[in-house]
Design a protein around this motif. Structure first.
Motif, short mmCIF file in Angstrom:
data_model
loop_
_atom_site.label_atom_id
_atom_site.label_comp_id
_atom_site.label_asym_id
_atom_site.label_seq_id
_atom_site.Cartn_x
_atom_site.Cartn_y
_atom_site.Cartn_z
N CYS A 8 0.85 -1.20 0.00
CA CYS A 8 0.00 0.00 0.00
C CYS A 8 0.88 1.25 0.00
O CYS A 8 1.89 1.31 0.71
CB CYS A 8 -0.91 -0.02 1.23
N TYR A 10 0.11 4.30 1.11
CA TYR A 10 -0.30 5.37 2.02
C TYR A 10 0.52 5.37 3.31
O TYR A 10 1.64 5.84 3.32
CB TYR A 10 -1.80 5.31 2.29
N GLY A 14 2.45 0.00 6.20
CA GLY A 14 3.09 -0.76 5.13
C GLY A 14 2.41 -2.08 4.84
O GLY A 14 3.06 -3.14 4.78
N LEU A 38 -7.02 -4.67 5.41
CA LEU A 38 -6.82 -3.37 4.76
C LEU A 38 -7.74 -2.36 5.43
O LEU A 38 -8.80 -2.73 5.95
CB LEU A 38 -7.15 -3.43 3.26
N GLY A 42 -6.78 1.80 1.88
CA GLY A 42 -6.13 0.72 1.13
C GLY A 42 -7.13 -0.03 0.28
O GLY A 42 -6.86 -0.36 -0.90
N HIS A 167 -3.27 5.10 11.23
CA HIS A 167 -2.57 3.82 11.03
C HIS A 167 -3.58 2.71 11.32
O HIS A 167 -3.41 1.91 12.25
CB HIS A 167 -1.36 3.70 11.97
N PRO A 168 -4.64 2.67 10.51
CA PRO A 168 -5.82 1.88 10.91
C PRO A 168 -5.55 0.38 11.09
O PRO A 168 -6.14 -0.24 11.98
CB PRO A 168 -6.81 2.12 9.77
N VAL A 169 -4.72 -0.20 10.26
CA VAL A 169 -4.53 -1.65 10.39
C VAL A 169 -3.75 -1.99 11.66
O VAL A 169 -4.03 -3.00 12.32
CB VAL A 169 -3.86 -2.22 9.12
#
Ligand code: SF4
Length: 679
Positions: A8, A10, A14, A38, A42, A167-169
């Protein structure tokens, strides 16, 4: 549909992505950053790869040109400026979005062949304070931990980090860990209540820049409660007494928290062994950002809570390759491969390896100073690569005027119309995500491949090739004769081997025999993915250094403006703005304001207010919410002048920087506000 394994573009998490030319996007189940997850940005990548608005061919003075014409002009202008005014009359301003290979060649051209260090990037706005804090404490810019530490911790402390949106994930991984293990405690330290607060057991709504008072208070408490690890400190840490003495000068009340809140947090931290303190822009983007970082590091060093599973400080990078840029020295105060720009042995080693005619010997212009030099007429040729500083820099209108003041401006970009491109003499079309090959390094030092799965549109070229083509025309062709990004990565790894006798944290030996085409996500160092497990740091005596820091005197302002990001947009929306599914979430420029403040202004929900600073005025839609404290405003920075006629948020922010890191303070600027009265 064949799916390509890529990464990704963004945020600094990573995440691995499986992508197809038809727009298919899936999380890569085998990537150790995301294991198939994601976030909204993403997942919407497939909606951003169309060619609407793309810059497909070079342009010179607004007219389409062929590559030779454009590149000859760029090389001639830079060469002429250097010949007439010296190497410091030119500058590059690049991006944490660049791939490591792009970064490497840009850094090599500026520092080894032009002979100046005037290359800085928007990573200066992202994590420069963490870099400086790490170097003061550890002797190197080392992020010690891994994502697994977050899942192994018993207490996670978020400081100035809205991980749920930015940093959502990583946030999803922590949420899953908390669901599986409810004893995991989470504290959220933030002047604002955010989506991240929803996961927290404790929200500490500190005053803007109240972090040092808070962590100095914690250090004092650890000392007074006999919670220091004196055996660890004796062997591995210098400077504790001075740091504690400085901490005692702070008044915890200056954090903006009550005595009860402070006591609860101090007790929880002091009595939990496995603590990870995770922080990002709320710490870094401050006039005292480096001291904030060291206030946090001090507490971890004084208790030995570092270098072991489930514990340590953790600075997460905002951008996908801010870490890779650090590796190759892509900032004005760094040399390549984590070598020191002001160390003559390091300078010589890099120059020898590059066989370059020169090498920079002093720090170049950092972002804010770089654009000030443009305004002052000191920069005669400027190359802006893959970023939009006319919107994203503080005092954005001043920066736009500064760029306009430079006699020759070239930009490399994927899009034709941006606020910055509008100021350029030459536009060079770059390939974008999905069209280019290279590597990125995420926040836990994991190097992953970005791979092309689309043909380059029009005559667009990858950034490394554009930079190398200009270098060749400036007379440096032999040293930039790369055929593929794999050639550049191999040289980067070879440079690392050539300087392996210098004590550094960076160690790329694991990549020496790697097959670039099939490279799997790989974390450095190879032997142990967690730094400082052996208690050895990188200062000459092998010890870490605690830094005495003092809390700032906070100015009284009518409103403190906190700027930041939305869940579904990225930077100036060049790509995310294309996505129909991302657009509706917070669809127009807005400002969060506390109900009491809105009432005092006479503003009602959805009305427009004019926010003003000494730098500019911006009209924003009111979002009345108790998520922000009284006397504070929050506004996202995404919208450009091309998307709104009401002014950009960074038109309001001040070019004030941290004195150590030179990172701009974007979180607590002084502004006034009034209900907007159309003339
Ligand atoms: Fe991309 Fe970051 Fe979302 Fe992962 S968390 S998909 S890297 S934006």
């Amino acid at each position: 549909m064949t799916l390509t394994r890529t990464t990704c573009p963004y945020c600094g998490v990573g995440c691995g992505v499986l992508a197809g030319a038809d727009g298919t996007i899936k999380g890569d189940p085998n990537h150790p950053a995301n294991f198939g997850r994601l976030c909204s940005k993403g997942a919407a990548l497939g909606e951003t790869i169309d060619l609407d608005g793309r810059l497909l061919h070079p342009k010179v003075n607004g007219q389409q040109a062929d590559w030779d014409t454009a590149l000859d002009l760029v090389a001639a202008k830079f060469s002429a400026s250097i010949a007439e005014h010296g190497p410091d009359s030119v500058a590059f301003y690049a991006s944490g979005q660049l791939l490591t290979e792009d970064y490497y060649v840009a850094n090599k051209l500026m520092k080894g062949f032009i002979g100046a260090a005037n290359i800085d990037t928007n990573s200066r706005l992202c994590m420069a304070s963490s870099v400086a804090g790490h170097k003061r404490a550890f002797g190197t810019d080392t992020v010690p931990g891994t994502y697994e530490d977050l899942e192994q911790a018993d207490l996670i402390v978020f400081v100035g980090s809205n991980l749920a949106w930015c940093h959502p994930v990583l946030y999803q991984r922590i949420a899953a860990a908390k669901e599986a293990r409810p004893t995991l405690r989470i504290v959220n330290i933030d002047p604002r209540r955010t989506a991240t607060t929803d996961l927290a057991d404790m929200h500490l709504q500190i005053a803007p820049d109240g972090d040092i008072a808070l962590f100095n208070g914690l250090l004092t408490h650890l000392a007074d409660a006999h919670k220091l690890d004196k055996a660890y400190v004796k062997t591995h840490v210098n400077g504790m007494e001075a740091a504690i003495a400085a901490a005692r000068t702070s008044d915890g009340a200056d954090s903006g928290l009550t005595a009860q809140e402070l006591a609860g947090f101090f007790s929880l931290w002091a009595n939990t062994n496995k603590v990870v303190t995770i922080y990002s822009q709320g710490v870094n983007q401050s006039a005292c950002g480096t001291d904030k970082v060291n206030a946090i590091l001090n507490c971890h060093l004084a208790t030995g809570r570092i270098g072991r599973p489930g514990m340590g400080p953790f600075s997460v990078t905002g951008q996908p390759n801010a870490m890779g840029g650090r590796e190759v020295g892509g900032l004005a105060n760094m040399l390549a491969n984590h070598l020191e720009l002001d160390n003559t042995d390091h300078q010589r080693a890099v120059q020898d390896f590059w066989e370059s005619p020169t090498i920079c010997t002093q720090t170049g212009l950092k972002a804010v100073d770089l654009f000030q030099a443009c305004a002052d007429g000191k920069i005669k040729a400027l190359w802006i690569i893959s970023t939009n500083p006319a919107v994203s820099m503080p005092d954005a209108d001043g920066v736009a005027a500064a760029i306009a003041n430079v006699p020759f401006v070239v930009t490399s970009d994927i899009m034709e119309k941006t606020d910055t491109n509008d100021l350029a003499d030459v536009l060079l079309p770059a390939t974008g995500w999905g069209e280019k090959d290279g590597t990125v390094t995420n926040s836990e030092r994991r190097i992953s491949r970005q791979r092309a799965f689309l043909a380059a549109p029009g005559s667009a070229r990858p950034d490394w090739q554009i930079i190398s083509d200009v270098a060749g025309r400036m007379g440096f062709g032999e040293s930039f004769a790369y055929q593929t990004p794999a050639d550049i990565f191999a040289e980067y790894v070879a440079l690392d081997a050539a300087v392996s006798h210098f004590p550094r944290d960076l160690d790329l030996s694991i990549f020496a025999d790697a097959d670039y085409a099939t490279l799997i996500p790989t974390q450095w160092p190879a032997n142990d993915h967690r730094f400082f497990a052996d208690g050895r740091f990188y200062h000459p005596d092998g010890k870490a250094q605690m830094i005495p820091v003092q809390a700032p005197v906070l100015p009284k302002v009518r409103f403190a403006l906190n700027t930041g990001r939305n869940r579904d947009q990225w930077h100036t929306m060049t790509r995310t703005g294309k996505s129909a599914r991302l657009g509706p979430h917070l669809a127009e420029p807005y400002v969060e304001i506390h109900p009491a403040d809105a009432s005092a202004l006479g503003a009602s929900a959805g009305s427009l207010i004019a926010v003003e600073s000494i730098y500019g005025c911006t009209i924003l839609r009111t979002l009345i919410t108790p998520r922000v404290a009284k006397g504070q405003l929050f506004a996202p920075m995404h919208w450009t002048r091309q998307q709104t006629t009401h002014g950009t948020v960074n038109s309001l922010t001040a070019p004030v920087t941290d004195p150590v890191s030179s990172q701009p303070a974007l979180k607590s600027g002084a502004v006034s506000a009034a209900v907007y009265q159309p003339k």
